[in-house]
Design a protein around this motif. Structure first.
Motif, mmCIF file in Angstrom:
data_model
loop_
_atom_site.group_PDB
_atom_site.id
_atom_site.type_symbol
_atom_site.label_atom_id
_atom_site.label_comp_id
_atom_site.label_asym_id
_atom_site.label_seq_id
_atom_site.Cartn_x
_atom_site.Cartn_y
_atom_site.Cartn_z
ATOM 1 N N ARG A 107 51.969 31.104 34.681
ATOM 2 C CA ARG A 107 52.038 32.559 34.544
ATOM 3 C C ARG A 107 50.705 33.137 34.990
ATOM 4 N NH1 ARG A 107 56.404 34.167 31.432
ATOM 5 N NH2 ARG A 107 57.371 32.495 30.201
ATOM 6 N N LEU A 108 50.762 34.278 35.665
ATOM 7 C CA LEU A 108 49.522 34.924 36.069
ATOM 8 C C LEU A 108 48.710 35.318 34.837
ATOM 9 C CD1 LEU A 108 50.431 37.346 39.001
ATOM 10 C CD2 LEU A 108 49.087 35.242 39.117
ATOM 11 N N PRO A 109 47.397 35.182 34.892
ATOM 12 C CA PRO A 109 46.577 35.613 33.757
ATOM 13 C C PRO A 109 46.652 37.129 33.570
ATOM 14 C CG PRO A 109 45.194 35.025 35.639
ATOM 15 C CD PRO A 109 46.597 34.616 35.994
ATOM 16 N N ASP A 110 46.397 37.556 32.362
ATOM 17 C CA ASP A 110 46.377 38.990 32.046
ATOM 18 C C ASP A 110 45.072 39.282 31.306
ATOM 19 O OD1 ASP A 110 47.050 41.612 31.740
ATOM 20 O OD2 ASP A 110 48.521 41.276 30.148
ATOM 21 N N PRO A 111 43.951 39.262 32.039
ATOM 22 C CA PRO A 111 42.640 39.390 31.379
ATOM 23 C C PRO A 111 42.380 40.815 30.907
ATOM 24 C CG PRO A 111 42.373 39.407 33.762
ATOM 25 C CD PRO A 111 43.834 39.125 33.500
ATOM 26 N N ASP A 112 41.477 40.933 29.960
ATOM 27 C CA ASP A 112 40.983 42.257 29.588
ATOM 28 C C ASP A 112 40.231 42.850 30.779
ATOM 29 O OD1 ASP A 112 41.969 42.066 27.002
ATOM 30 O OD2 ASP A 112 40.115 41.152 26.246
ATOM 31 N N PRO A 113 40.254 44.168 30.928
ATOM 32 C CA PRO A 113 39.570 44.768 32.071
ATOM 33 C C PRO A 113 38.062 44.573 32.013
ATOM 34 C CG PRO A 113 40.322 46.466 30.540
ATOM 35 C CD PRO A 113 40.926 45.181 30.088
ATOM 36 N N ALA A 114 37.468 44.366 33.173
ATOM 37 C CA ALA A 114 36.018 44.240 33.258
ATOM 38 C C ALA A 114 35.371 45.541 32.802
ATOM 39 C CB ALA A 114 35.613 43.928 34.695
ATOM 40 N N THR A 115 34.227 45.421 32.125
ATOM 41 C CA THR A 115 33.517 46.599 31.629
ATOM 42 C C THR A 115 32.356 46.999 32.536
ATOM 43 O OG1 THR A 115 32.163 45.170 30.202
ATOM 44 C CG2 THR A 115 34.148 46.140 29.234
ATOM 45 N N ASP A 116 31.885 46.083 33.364
ATOM 46 C CA ASP A 116 30.800 46.371 34.301
ATOM 47 C C ASP A 116 31.430 46.644 35.671
ATOM 48 O OD1 ASP A 116 28.698 46.311 36.150
ATOM 49 O OD2 ASP A 116 27.581 44.796 35.032
ATOM 50 N N GLU A 117 31.555 47.922 36.025
ATOM 51 C CA GLU A 117 32.279 48.280 37.234
ATOM 52 C C GLU A 117 31.576 47.790 38.498
ATOM 53 O OE1 GLU A 117 33.480 52.329 37.447
ATOM 54 O OE2 GLU A 117 34.638 52.244 35.571
#
Length: 382
Positions: A107-117
């Protein structure tokens, strides 16, 4: 288990029919890489997609970048080419199939969004640049429409650029303008109604699709590939995957107001459209192979997918509604800003193929008041 993957030539799958699945026949990755990915459940093991037979099972990567099929009622008979089978059934993306049935293995990962743009954009830049720079250019041409996706490839690959469209189409004009800014020669495949009429049954036969949307998307790709193959190229670099991974669709940008997506966030809507990739890629890969080229899709490499999945919603679509923002920021290092930040139409509209296919259908007596009038026209040409 037999493999009827290729044409009836010496060494082809038909010639070597009834090959046992344990004699590994795999595209896109080594058996060792796939075995490792199966062992640890890694959906992104550093490939650009794979499919085929390993250790008694058929496998297809998590994004479905390489299609593989079995007979619907006989999973022991399989092929990379559905035309080699009487009733082809695709192995679902992220699954392994044997005679007992299908099992989800990735399954494709579903990471938390990056915080450092800034770091997130830098990761996209490094992933995209690295994936493109690894592409060998021998025998390679580039499908070029003048948008950011194909320009990211064209600006780094020493290979000829091809665009297909009707003479007054947006894609031909955009490709000419962008090629000039990149100081590159462009080969234009100017389409005619005769080209469309001849290609429609070929595309429908290769892809197994007759619906208007699928055929109108595949046609310009197929016709570009046919010209490139006629010119002696056997590989075609394409920008597939960028719209899905980086937030290129209007329905993603308008989430949750757009009824075409169920998600209530841009990131959620992006994940929904990423889920449509296996079906789309099956169509495109089969069309391109039927035209005589092997597709090369650097923007769908695992490293790019991983970097894209990390992006926060505001780097997919800005508050001003600018789509694919992280990708545009990432590639401006080597793509001129007027090209990197250009909005572009979908290929079926930008090439005018969708409009002209509809016109041909109506001229043939299939009026718009009829249900699925273009699909009926496609069926009539078959």
């Amino acid at each position: 288990m037999s493999d009827r993957a290729d044409a009836e030539a010496p060494g082809s799958a038909r010639t070597n029919a009834r090959r046992d699945i344990d004699e590994v026949h795999l595209r896109g990755a080594s058996p060792a890489t796939v075995r490792g990915a199966l062992a640890d459940g890694d959906p992104l093991p550093g490939t650009a997609g794979f499919a085929g037979a390993v250790d008694g099972r058929l496998v297809r990567d998590a994004l479905g970048r390489q299609p593989v099929f079995t007979e619907a009622d006989d999973h022991d008979t399989w092929s990379f080419d559905p035309a080699a089978l009487s009733d082809p059934d695709p192995v679902p993306a992220g699954h392994a199939r044997d005679s007992e049935g299908d099992e989800r293995v990735w399954r494709l990962p579903d990471p938390d969004p990056a915080t450092d743009e800034r770091a997130a954009v830098r990761a996209v830049r490094e992933a995209v640049r690295g994936a493109i720079d690894e592409v060998p250019t021998e025998g390679l041409a580039v499908a070029f429409s003048g948008g950011v996706d194909s320009a990211a490839l064209a600006a780094r690959l020493d290979a000829p650029l091809y665009v297909a469209g009707f003479p007054d189409s947006h894609d031909v004009d955009a490709a000419r303008t962008a090629a000039a800014k990149l100081d590159r020669e462009l080969r234009v495949v100017e389409l005619t109604h005769g080209d469309i009429e001849r290609a429609v049954p070929e595309v429908a036969a290769a892809t197994g699709r007759t619906d208007a949307m699928a055929v109108s998307i595949a046609l310009p790709l197929y016709l570009v590939a046919k010209r490139a193959a006629a010119d002696g190229f056997d590989r075609l670099a394409v920008g597939q995957g960028a719209d899905e991974l980086f937030g290129g669709y209007a329905k993603v940008a308008r989430a949750p107001e757009d009824e075409r997506v169920a998600a209530d966030t841009v990131r959620g809507a992006r994940r929904e459209v990423v889920g449509t990739l296996p079906d789309q890629l099956e169509r495109d890969v089969l069309a391109l192979r039927a035209a005589g080229v092997e597709p090369v899709a650097p923007l769908l490499s695992d490293r790019v997918v991983a970097a894209a999945l990390d992006l926060p919603g505001e780097l997919l679509v800005t508050a001003r509604g600018e789509r694919k923002w992280a990708l545009r920021l990432a590639v401006r290092e080597w793509v001129p800003d007027p090209v990197a930040f250009r909005e572009k139409k979908a290929v079926q509209y930008g090439s005018l193929v969708s409009r002209e296919l509809d016109r041909l259908a109506r001229q043939a007596g299939f009026k718009r008041r009829m249900d699925d009038h273009v699909e009926r026209y496609v069926d009539s040409l078959r």
